[in-house]
Motif scaffolding. Structure first.
Motif, PDB file in Angstrom:
ATOM      1  N   TYR A  43     -35.225  17.107 -41.841  1.00  0.00           N
ATOM      2  CA  TYR A  43     -34.215  16.545 -42.737  1.00  0.00           C
ATOM      3  C   TYR A  43     -34.147  17.357 -44.027  1.00  0.00           C
ATOM      4  N   HIS A  44     -35.297  17.629 -44.638  1.00  0.00           N
ATOM      5  CA  HIS A  44     -35.318  18.386 -45.892  1.00  0.00           C
ATOM      6  C   HIS A  44     -34.790  19.805 -45.687  1.00  0.00           C
ATOM      7  N   LEU A  45     -35.084  20.390 -44.551  1.00  0.00           N
ATOM      8  CA  LEU A  45     -34.579  21.725 -44.239  1.00  0.00           C
ATOM      9  C   LEU A  45     -33.054  21.718 -44.143  1.00  0.00           C
ATOM     10  N   TYR A  46     -32.506  20.726 -43.449  1.00  0.00           N
ATOM     11  CA  TYR A  46     -31.051  20.621 -43.325  1.00  0.00           C
ATOM     12  C   TYR A  46     -30.388  20.363 -44.673  1.00  0.00           C
ATOM     13  N   VAL A  47     -31.026  19.584 -45.526  1.00  0.00           N
ATOM     14  CA  VAL A  47     -30.460  19.315 -46.852  1.00  0.00           C
ATOM     15  C   VAL A  47     -30.407  20.608 -47.660  1.00  0.00           C
ATOM     16  N   GLU A  48     -31.482  21.406 -47.593  1.00  0.00           N
ATOM     17  CA  GLU A  48     -31.516  22.681 -48.304  1.00  0.00           C
ATOM     18  C   GLU A  48     -30.404  23.617 -47.818  1.00  0.00           C
ATOM     19  N   GLN A  49     -30.059  23.523 -46.541  1.00  0.00           N
ATOM     20  CA  GLN A  49     -29.056  24.404 -45.953  1.00  0.00           C
ATOM     21  C   GLN A  49     -27.654  23.792 -45.997  1.00  0.00           C
ATOM     22  N   ASN A  50     -27.507  22.685 -46.716  1.00  0.00           N
ATOM     23  CA  ASN A  50     -26.227  21.994 -46.855  1.00  0.00           C
ATOM     24  C   ASN A  50     -25.604  21.600 -45.522  1.00  0.00           C
ATOM     25  N   SER A 108     -25.282  18.460 -44.022  1.00  0.00           N
ATOM     26  CA  SER A 108     -25.422  17.006 -44.169  1.00  0.00           C
ATOM     27  C   SER A 108     -25.208  16.272 -42.841  1.00  0.00           C
ATOM     28  N   ASP A 109     -24.376  16.824 -41.943  1.00  0.00           N
ATOM     29  CA  ASP A 109     -24.153  16.175 -40.655  1.00  0.00           C
ATOM     30  C   ASP A 109     -25.460  16.086 -39.856  1.00  0.00           C
ATOM     31  N   LEU A 110     -26.205  17.176 -39.810  1.00  0.00           N
ATOM     32  CA  LEU A 110     -27.476  17.189 -39.094  1.00  0.00           C
ATOM     33  C   LEU A 110     -28.559  16.441 -39.874  1.00  0.00           C
ATOM     34  N   ALA A 111     -28.523  16.538 -41.197  1.00  0.00           N
ATOM     35  CA  ALA A 111     -29.514  15.862 -42.037  1.00  0.00           C
ATOM     36  C   ALA A 111     -29.418  14.353 -41.863  1.00  0.00           C
ATOM     37  N   ASP A 112     -28.205  13.828 -41.810  1.00  0.00           N
ATOM     38  CA  ASP A 112     -28.018  12.383 -41.653  1.00  0.00           C
ATOM     39  C   ASP A 112     -28.613  11.886 -40.344  1.00  0.00           C
TER      40      ASP A 112
END
Length: 150
Positions: A65-72, A74-78
């Motif tokens: 999740y934190h990795l996806y947030v860093e990479q912008n 949000s679809d995968l982070a959610d």
């Protein structure tokens, strides 16, 4: 109802409710439990082993999740955050900082640690005692703090 039975029942409920995202997280837990059960040979997973598996899965989801947030992304982070929240429901109750400090103080006294140089001597036994009950990173911070104050 043991842990595996609870997961199986929740999978059935998620299937009936057509909750695809929740079902994916539950199936991942079940998959890891089955791998553990077959690798041991007994076909059973102890409560302690199940807790370790769930802790590991939760940590993996949060790291991703934190990795996806860093990479912008949000679809995968959610999606990762949702699955982490589902897995959280099965995490064992974690110890409070005060409870962890008590265990650390007892181990320091038992071992006779005298300062930060004894970090390794204290961490091994403390981690063994608190496995699955406290986050290892938090335990490390509290041990450093306790040894620095000696």
């Amino acid at each position: 109802m043991n842990f595996t039975e609870r997961i199986n029942q929740d999978i059935k409920n998620a299937m009936l409710a057509k909750e695809k995202e929740r079902l994916a997280a539950l199936r991942d837990i079940k998959s890891k439990l089955l791998l553990e059960a077959t690798s041991g040979g007994s076909g059973e997973v102890s409560e302690e082993a199940a807790n370790k598996i769930v802790l590991k899965l939760h940590k993996q989801r949060m790291d991703t999740y934190h990795l996806y947030v860093e990479q912008n992304r949000s679809d995968l982070a959610d999606e990762e955050l949702f699955q982490a929240k589902v897995i959280e429901e099965y995490l064992p109750k974690m110890m409070s900082d005060d409870e962890i400090r008590q265990v650390i103080a007892a181990k320091i006294a038992e071992i006779g640690a005298s300062g930060p140089q004894d970090m390794g001597k204290v961490m091994g036994p403390v981690n063994g005692q608190l496995a699955g009950k406290a986050d290892g990173k938090r335990v490390s911070e509290l041990v450093k703090e306790a040894l620095a104050n000696l």
